[in-house]
Motif scaffolding. Sequence first.
Motif, PDB file in Angstrom:
ATOM      1  N   THR A  58     -37.527 -60.370 -93.357  1.00 33.26           N
ATOM      2  CA  THR A  58     -37.908 -59.316 -93.189  1.00 33.26           C
ATOM      3  C   THR A  58     -38.042 -59.305 -91.570  1.00 33.26           C
ATOM      4  N   ARG A  68     -31.725 -51.692 -91.898  1.00 36.60           N
ATOM      5  CA  ARG A  68     -31.989 -51.838 -92.995  1.00 36.60           C
ATOM      6  C   ARG A  68     -33.069 -53.037 -93.397  1.00 36.60           C
ATOM      7  N   TRP A  70     -36.087 -52.730 -93.780  1.00 35.19           N
ATOM      8  CA  TRP A  70     -37.099 -51.942 -94.664  1.00 35.19           C
ATOM      9  C   TRP A  70     -36.747 -52.394 -96.179  1.00 35.19           C
ATOM     10  N   VAL A  71     -35.415 -52.418 -96.453  1.00 28.76           N
ATOM     11  CA  VAL A  71     -35.077 -52.610 -97.927  1.00 28.76           C
ATOM     12  C   VAL A  71     -35.576 -53.989 -98.239  1.00 28.76           C
ATOM     13  N   SER A  74     -39.296 -53.826 -98.286  1.00 31.46           N
ATOM     14  CA  SER A  74     -40.109 -53.312 -99.338  1.00 31.46           C
ATOM     15  C   SER A  74     -40.153 -54.326-100.536  1.00 31.46           C
TER      16      SER A  74
END
Length: 402
Positions: A58, A68, A70-71, A74
């Motif tokens: 991340t 991306r 944040w994918v 999360s």
Amino acid sequence: MRTVMRRFVVVVVVGHGLIHLLGAAKGLGWAEVDALPEPISPTMGLAWLTAAAAIVATGVLLAARNRRWWVVGSLAVVVSQAVIVTSWDDARTGTAANLLLLAALGYTFASHGPASYRAEYQRRTAVALGEPHPETGAGAVVTEADLAHLPDLVAEYVRRSGALGQPRVVSVHARIHGRIRSGPKARWMTYTGEQVNTFGPAPSRLFWMDATMFGLPVDVLHVLVGPTATMRVKVCSVVPMVNAAGPDMDRAETVTLFNDLCILAPAALVDAPITWQPLDDHHVRGVFTNGTQTVTADLTFDDGDLVDFVSDDRMSTTLDGATTPQRWSTPVRDYARLGTRRLATYGEGCWHTTSPEGEFAYLEYHLDAITYNPETTQIDPTDHARRTQPQAIDGPKQGWRS
């Protein structure tokens, strides 16, 4: 996410992920970890390793500005907090890092999600650029004959802009950066911005700004579609700060649309609904009509270049959305060739007040890139840090008549 904030989050997240390796080392028997006295099974050791990999990934994706990130983020925050709970007494301080990551994820959703100004800007530009425009024929370009009805000063300016022999302009996409302030003694805010203008019987102006105020991100969206305009501002992409609309805003944005025509798209002046009146060897008055709005501006030229645009028809807007009549001008300079065109690459927005401060610049901008007649796929409001050199592109569409 702003650069300083991004770097801080990256450092915390990557460090947080590396600390997760302690749980993996103990659970998998790689090493004794005195900081984690509670037992950790091999299965949970794998879970700690998975959390470490996800958290570090991340941070790396965020540092690389991958859209991306944040994918992965999360998933990472869920796995990380789950393993922390299993060793709560030893690892609970890691919850603070997960809360920071969760806040970053929330801000990313607010600033890039479907309800964000950025997303609205993209939707509206797609609609605007998808509208049919009256054509002047395949391959129609600006010719010397098209300049015949223009005053000499304006015609020479269009020639010097490089418009002759180039496609007629029906739309423009520009990227800028600079700084802005609310008053002569207010602090400057840095910003990046971009806009899409379309020209014709129902012109539009869509302007999106990403600014910073007191270290907090500020989103600004100007929308002019036909004769109706709005200006909205949010702090941190969540808290509404300004929501201006009404006749004064409609008129102000019409003046700005006229200004954009003159500074960003000189080629479009050949077809624009403007009545010209030469004043002297350096000045021309233009009366621009957009629906029921008719506004006037005096243009100043020097050695064939436009150097100033002055209008008394644009209202000053305060932070609370109130408007007051004030003279507005936009001196420009630093002409340079961007692709096939020659344009001013620096400009200011100035208010001429009756207060002791008198005239002051409230906005400074640098033109980073410009695209004429862009396709929808070329509109991508991403971080300006990826662009280092001014550029100009002529797109495939031709022609507009009002």
